[in-house]
Write a protein that holds these residues in place. Structure first.
Motif, mmCIF file in Angstrom:
data_model
loop_
_atom_site.group_PDB
_atom_site.id
_atom_site.type_symbol
_atom_site.label_atom_id
_atom_site.label_comp_id
_atom_site.label_asym_id
_atom_site.label_seq_id
_atom_site.Cartn_x
_atom_site.Cartn_y
_atom_site.Cartn_z
ATOM 1 N N UNK A 1 -44.770 -19.489 52.699
ATOM 2 C CA UNK A 1 -43.888 -19.477 51.502
ATOM 3 C C UNK A 1 -43.107 -20.909 51.264
ATOM 4 N N UNK A 2 -42.748 -20.955 49.878
ATOM 5 C CA UNK A 2 -41.863 -22.142 49.807
ATOM 6 C C UNK A 2 -40.963 -21.783 48.649
ATOM 7 N N UNK B 1 -47.328 -26.492 48.226
ATOM 8 C CA UNK B 1 -48.332 -25.431 48.940
ATOM 9 C C UNK B 1 -48.347 -24.134 48.062
ATOM 10 N N UNK B 2 -48.416 -24.326 46.791
ATOM 11 C CA UNK B 2 -48.764 -23.079 46.132
ATOM 12 C C UNK B 2 -49.978 -22.215 46.472
ATOM 13 N N UNK B 3 -50.762 -22.880 46.700
ATOM 14 C CA UNK B 3 -52.246 -22.206 47.126
ATOM 15 C C UNK B 3 -52.035 -21.777 48.314
ATOM 16 N N UNK B 4 -51.341 -22.186 49.226
ATOM 17 C CA UNK B 4 -51.077 -21.720 50.901
ATOM 18 C C UNK B 4 -52.315 -22.311 51.624
ATOM 19 N N UNK B 5 -52.877 -23.421 51.251
ATOM 20 C CA UNK B 5 -53.819 -23.965 51.707
ATOM 21 C C UNK B 5 -53.441 -24.570 53.079
ATOM 22 N N UNK C 1 -54.600 -26.464 41.193
ATOM 23 C CA UNK C 1 -54.365 -26.298 42.577
ATOM 24 C C UNK C 1 -55.404 -27.131 43.538
ATOM 25 N N UNK C 2 -56.429 -27.702 42.816
ATOM 26 C CA UNK C 2 -57.193 -28.607 43.652
ATOM 27 C C UNK C 2 -56.664 -29.823 43.946
ATOM 28 N N UNK C 3 -55.785 -30.469 42.914
ATOM 29 C CA UNK C 3 -55.063 -31.584 43.055
ATOM 30 C C UNK C 3 -55.800 -32.793 42.769
ATOM 31 N N UNK C 4 -55.390 -33.754 42.891
ATOM 32 C CA UNK C 4 -55.997 -35.106 42.484
ATOM 33 C C UNK C 4 -55.750 -36.125 43.710
ATOM 34 N N UNK C 5 -56.800 -36.134 44.679
ATOM 35 C CA UNK C 5 -56.721 -36.940 45.934
ATOM 36 C C UNK C 5 -56.490 -38.385 45.728
#
Length: 227
Positions: free
Chosen positions: A203-204, A126-130, A82-86
């Protein structure tokens, strides 16, 4: 189709930060899109660190062996979290990422697919909703005759039903996903922005990012779903 998908991805890269997902239905199209993106240039005024240069593209295509996944994790440790790779601007993928891969995209461009597949793909955004919102663009043929042909694992009936469902979602205040739209040829049909759910996350794809997910609004038969 490849040129249209690339155009939409580059536009989304100029409007977002974080990794954008690009999902198509065949390995051949994925390879073509990835190749074009690697030769493209980000807009000079892009908010991304590589503005004016080529985007960083990672391909997740076909059957990925554990070794393949391990190599991607080695190069981009946060990509499957969820943190991703910038440092990764775009992930170009096939159905590989619909299940079993933990990714959280800032937005997505997807080729038209069966409704259940579109729900899975949008669920990677947007799974983490951030984020308050995240765009999803569905690219569909502008020639109705092309929908009479099967594409990848999807039948012509799957694609026709999905397009009907997308048309209804376009007119629904809930939309498909935050800022989603259907792209048909040169025409873009925007969905209304998706509301933020009660726990403060977006939500998505018909699934909530907080608590248990409700049944998909487009599975198993999107054309029979109301709303």
């Amino acid at each position: 189709m490849a040129d249209v998908v690339v155009e939409e991805v580059l536009a989304m890269l100029s409007a977002t930060s974080g990794t954008v997902g690009c999902v198509v239905n065949t390995v051949r199209l994925a390879v073509a899109v990835a190749s074009r993106l690697e030769k493209a240039r980000l807009a000079a005024d892009s908010p991304r660190t590589r503005a004016g240069g080529p985007p960083t593209v990672v391909a997740v295509v076909g059957r990925m062996r554990p070794y393949d996944i391990a190599q991607i994790r080695l190069r981009h440790p946060g990509l499957f979290t969820h943190d991703g790779a910038p440092e990764v601007d775009v992930v170009v993928a096939t159905q590989t990422i619909e299940v079993g891969v933990d990714m959280d995209f800032a937005g997505m461009v997807t080729e038209l697919a069966a409704g259940s597949a579109l729900a899975q793909r949008a669920g990677r955004v947007n799974r983490s909703g951030r984020r308050d919102s995240a765009p999803v663009v569905v690219v569909a043929p502008d020639d109705a005759a092309l929908l009479q042909k099967s594409v990848g694992p999807y039948s012509a009936g799957d694609l026709e039903e999905a397009l009907v469902w997308l048309g209804r979602r376009q007119d629904d205040v809930a939309g498909l996903a935050p800022g989603g739209s259907i792209r048909q040829g040169a025409r873009t049909h925007p969905f209304p922005p998706h509301p933020v759910d009660p726990c403060g996350t977006a939500s998505s794809g018909g699934t909530s990012t907080c608590g248990p997910a409700p049944p998909s609004p487009c599975s198993p038969n999107p054309s029979s779903t109301s709303g």
